[in-house]
Design a protein around this motif. Structure first.
Motif, mmCIF file in Angstrom:
data_model
loop_
_atom_site.group_PDB
_atom_site.id
_atom_site.type_symbol
_atom_site.label_atom_id
_atom_site.label_comp_id
_atom_site.label_asym_id
_atom_site.label_seq_id
_atom_site.Cartn_x
_atom_site.Cartn_y
_atom_site.Cartn_z
ATOM 1 N N VAL A 237 -46.494 -49.324 18.983
ATOM 2 C CA VAL A 237 -46.286 -50.879 18.601
ATOM 3 C C VAL A 237 -45.759 -51.043 17.348
ATOM 4 C CG1 VAL A 237 -48.626 -50.959 20.093
ATOM 5 C CG2 VAL A 237 -48.663 -50.854 17.483
ATOM 6 N N THR A 238 -45.538 -50.139 16.604
ATOM 7 C CA THR A 238 -44.919 -50.310 15.169
ATOM 8 C C THR A 238 -43.486 -49.921 14.889
ATOM 9 O OG1 THR A 238 -46.094 -48.704 14.463
ATOM 10 C CG2 THR A 238 -47.061 -50.561 13.911
ATOM 11 N N PHE A 239 -42.972 -49.127 15.750
ATOM 12 C CA PHE A 239 -41.972 -48.417 15.566
ATOM 13 C C PHE A 239 -40.624 -49.349 15.242
ATOM 14 C CE2 PHE A 239 -38.145 -45.584 15.944
ATOM 15 C CZ PHE A 239 -38.477 -44.494 15.117
ATOM 16 N N ALA A 240 -40.576 -50.128 16.181
ATOM 17 C CA ALA A 240 -39.282 -51.202 15.971
ATOM 18 C C ALA A 240 -39.411 -51.976 14.587
ATOM 19 C CB ALA A 240 -39.267 -52.295 17.012
ATOM 20 N N ARG A 241 -40.785 -52.263 14.214
ATOM 21 C CA ARG A 241 -40.834 -53.035 12.918
ATOM 22 C C ARG A 241 -40.683 -51.938 11.786
ATOM 23 N NH1 ARG A 241 -42.493 -58.009 13.835
ATOM 24 N NH2 ARG A 241 -43.712 -58.502 16.033
ATOM 25 N N SER A 242 -40.760 -50.833 12.035
ATOM 26 C CA SER A 242 -40.485 -50.132 10.872
ATOM 27 C C SER A 242 -39.174 -50.036 10.586
ATOM 28 C CB SER A 242 -41.141 -48.541 11.149
ATOM 29 O OG SER A 242 -42.646 -48.634 11.175
ATOM 30 N N LEU A 243 -38.509 -49.679 11.667
ATOM 31 C CA LEU A 243 -37.089 -49.755 11.526
ATOM 32 C C LEU A 243 -36.466 -50.903 10.896
ATOM 33 C CD1 LEU A 243 -35.505 -48.385 14.941
ATOM 34 C CD2 LEU A 243 -36.077 -47.152 12.961
ATOM 35 N N ASN A 244 -37.035 -52.245 11.316
ATOM 36 C CA ASN A 244 -36.639 -53.343 10.694
ATOM 37 C C ASN A 244 -36.976 -53.500 9.078
ATOM 38 O OD1 ASN A 244 -35.265 -55.920 10.554
ATOM 39 N ND2 ASN A 244 -37.506 -56.979 10.825
ATOM 40 N N GLY A 260 -49.970 -44.762 20.895
ATOM 41 C CA GLY A 260 -49.166 -44.323 21.890
ATOM 42 C C GLY A 260 -47.645 -43.874 21.167
ATOM 43 N N ALA A 261 -46.997 -43.139 22.121
ATOM 44 C CA ALA A 261 -45.712 -42.570 21.854
ATOM 45 C C ALA A 261 -44.648 -43.025 22.261
ATOM 46 C CB ALA A 261 -45.946 -41.062 21.663
ATOM 47 N N ALA A 262 -44.746 -43.784 23.286
ATOM 48 C CA ALA A 262 -43.623 -44.247 24.133
ATOM 49 C C ALA A 262 -42.791 -45.459 23.629
ATOM 50 C CB ALA A 262 -43.875 -44.606 25.595
ATOM 51 N N ALA A 263 -42.559 -45.425 22.311
ATOM 52 C CA ALA A 263 -41.556 -46.517 21.875
ATOM 53 C C ALA A 263 -40.192 -46.616 22.319
ATOM 54 C CB ALA A 263 -41.518 -46.408 20.241
ATOM 55 N N SER A 264 -39.942 -47.896 22.639
ATOM 56 C CA SER A 264 -38.514 -48.134 22.961
ATOM 57 C C SER A 264 -37.743 -48.312 21.655
ATOM 58 C CB SER A 264 -38.134 -49.274 23.972
ATOM 59 O OG SER A 264 -38.299 -50.338 23.421
ATOM 60 N N VAL A 265 -36.509 -47.679 21.619
ATOM 61 C CA VAL A 265 -35.725 -47.855 20.331
ATOM 62 C C VAL A 265 -34.347 -48.767 20.507
ATOM 63 C CG1 VAL A 265 -34.701 -46.703 18.472
ATOM 64 C CG2 VAL A 265 -36.642 -45.652 19.719
ATOM 65 N N ASN A 266 -34.140 -49.555 19.547
ATOM 66 C CA ASN A 266 -33.108 -50.209 19.327
ATOM 67 C C ASN A 266 -32.214 -49.406 18.343
ATOM 68 O OD1 ASN A 266 -30.941 -51.908 18.858
ATOM 69 N ND2 ASN A 266 -32.099 -53.628 18.087
ATOM 70 N N LEU A 267 -31.046 -48.973 18.744
ATOM 71 C CA LEU A 267 -30.441 -47.952 17.888
ATOM 72 C C LEU A 267 -29.604 -48.727 16.622
ATOM 73 C CD1 LEU A 267 -28.860 -45.421 20.246
ATOM 74 C CD2 LEU A 267 -30.765 -45.155 19.114
ATOM 75 N N MET A 268 -29.294 -50.073 17.009
ATOM 76 C CA MET A 268 -28.415 -50.475 15.856
ATOM 77 C C MET A 268 -29.000 -50.461 14.353
ATOM 78 S SD MET A 268 -26.046 -51.095 17.467
ATOM 79 C CE MET A 268 -25.048 -51.867 16.175
ATOM 80 N N PRO A 269 -30.261 -50.793 14.213
ATOM 81 C CA PRO A 269 -30.815 -50.694 12.563
ATOM 82 C C PRO A 269 -30.695 -49.087 12.088
ATOM 83 C CG PRO A 269 -32.645 -51.531 14.194
ATOM 84 C CD PRO A 269 -31.489 -51.160 15.062
#
Ligand SMILES: NC(=O)c1ccc[n+]([C@@H]2O[C@H](COP(=O)([O-])OP(=O)(O)OC[C@H]3O[C@@H](n4cnc5c(N)ncnc54)[C@H](OP(=O)(O)O)[C@@H]3O)[C@@H](O)[C@H]2O)c1
Length: 334
Positions: A237-244, A260-269
């Motif tokens: 639930v936090t991975f995308a925000r961590s990248l931001n 949970g471990a199934a984060a979807s990742v936006n590669l751009m950041p």
């Protein structure tokens, strides 16, 4: 000897038992265990989330105790030494491998909820002189991981470090980051816990319930720059925000999966900011020894939220399983 066994992957499957005292072989040491601390991995074993080949087992990876007997050829410790047996006794240093990671105390090797354990002498690290057994038992998984995070990002005065939650890894990371001169931003679900984090030196506090877009808060607090290190203990639930929340060239030290471990990742950041997304699977004996030396040098005192008696092992696990009630570490004394 007295021991607690976990007889099945269930939080109600603990039993008190009497087992034969282990014998030391050449190069081994017999340790009278005095304390253990819980980690998420222990819970994962006891809930069946982390598959284990055989039950019953003596649970809990982390512990500390006193040397009571030496096998042939042991000359690096003496009877009476206060020691921390590493949970992966065959991982002396360097990178994790399938071979050095597999034998693990509390999973495939006897864990810390027994009076005695026989372990290789070269898997022992001294308990820092200013710590008791319970505090020493907090170091192997959480402190080593936090130490690896701070070291990986070369945290130094002026660095900005973001920590998610107030569990074992985050609180050690707070202590190491402050000892390194960094500015620490910490997010928690609880204002009371945030206040405790402030008392440990945290510079900026974010309640992630009140401010779910905590990454934007991090950017505001850093004048749009972001953090040099985000210690990612929460996962899905936090991975995308961590990248931001990470700065250009920043490190997202990826260790946890509390949500949970199934984060979807936006590669751009990752691409645009040239982020270092660094995976970490705990640490070696050498990493633990380094973390313990840093703790000794900075007089860091591990934060123990509650100590349970070994007879209350089930309650200790239930407390961890409740999620988010503790601050720092939960311990079991015996
Ligand atoms: N790979 C490795 O090297 C390694 C090593 C050690 C641990 N780990 C993993 O790292 C994770 C953390 O370990 P731990 O021992 O520190 O766990 P812990 O003591 O159980 O702490 C977990 C904390 O996560 C926080 N949290 C939950 N949801 C959150 C959210 N949405 N945003 C921010 N924080 C949130 C809570 O903090 P608040 O109560 O303050 O909200 C909670 O106390 C676990 O998944 C563990 O398996 C990995």
């Amino acid at each position: 000897m007295k021991a607690i066994e976990l007889t099945a992957p269930s939080l109600t499957a603990f039993r008190q038992t009497e087992l034969r005292e282990p014998q030391v072989g050449p190069g081994e040491v017999l340790v009278r265990l005095r304390a253990a601390t819980l980690n998420f991995i222990d819970l994962a074993v006891a809930t069946g989330v982390y598959p284990v080949p055989t039950f019953p087992l003596i649970p809990v990876a982390d512990g500390a105790g006193e040397v009571v007997a030496l096998g042939d050829g042991v000359d690096n410790v003496a009877r009476g030494d206060r020691v921390i047996p590493h949970f992966r006794p065959h991982w002396q240093g360097g990178l994790v491998t399938a071979r050095n990671a597999a034998p693990m105390r509390g999973l495939t090797l006897p864990g810390s909820l027994a009076e005695y354990v026989a372990v290789p002498a070269d898997s022992l690290v001294p308990v820092p002189a200013h710590l008791d057994f319970i505090q020493g038992a907090a170091l192997p998984i959480a402190a080593t991981t936090a130490w690896n995070a701070v070291r990986s990002a070369q945290v130094r005065p002026g660095s900005v470090v973001v920590l998610l939650g107030t569990g074992g890894v985050s609180i050690f990371a707070l202590q190491f980051a402050k000892a390194s001169g960094a500015t620490v931003i910490i997010a928690s679900s609880s204002d009371d816990k945030l206040e405790r984090a402030r008392q440990l030196g945290a510079d900026h506090l974010i309640n992630y319930r009140a401010a779910p877009a905590w990454d934007e808060e991090v950017l505001k607090l850093t004048g749009g720059q972001g953090a040099d290190l985000v210690v990612e203990t929460v996962g899905e639930v936090t991975f995308a925000r961590s990248l931001n929340a990470a700065a250009m060239g920043g490190t997202v030290f990826t260790v946890g999966f509390v949500s949970g471990a199934a984060a979807s990742v936006n590669l751009m950041p990752i691409i645009v900011k040239s982020l270092r997304v660094v995976g970490n699977n705990t640490g070696s004996v050498a990493d633990l020894a380094d973390a313990a030396r840093a703790i000794a040098a900075h007089r860091i005192v591990p934060v123990i939220d509650r100590v349970f008696d070994i007879d209350d092992t089930r309650a200790a696990y239930a407390e961890l399983n409740a999620g988010g009630r503790h601050f720092g570490k939960l311990a079991i004394a015996h």
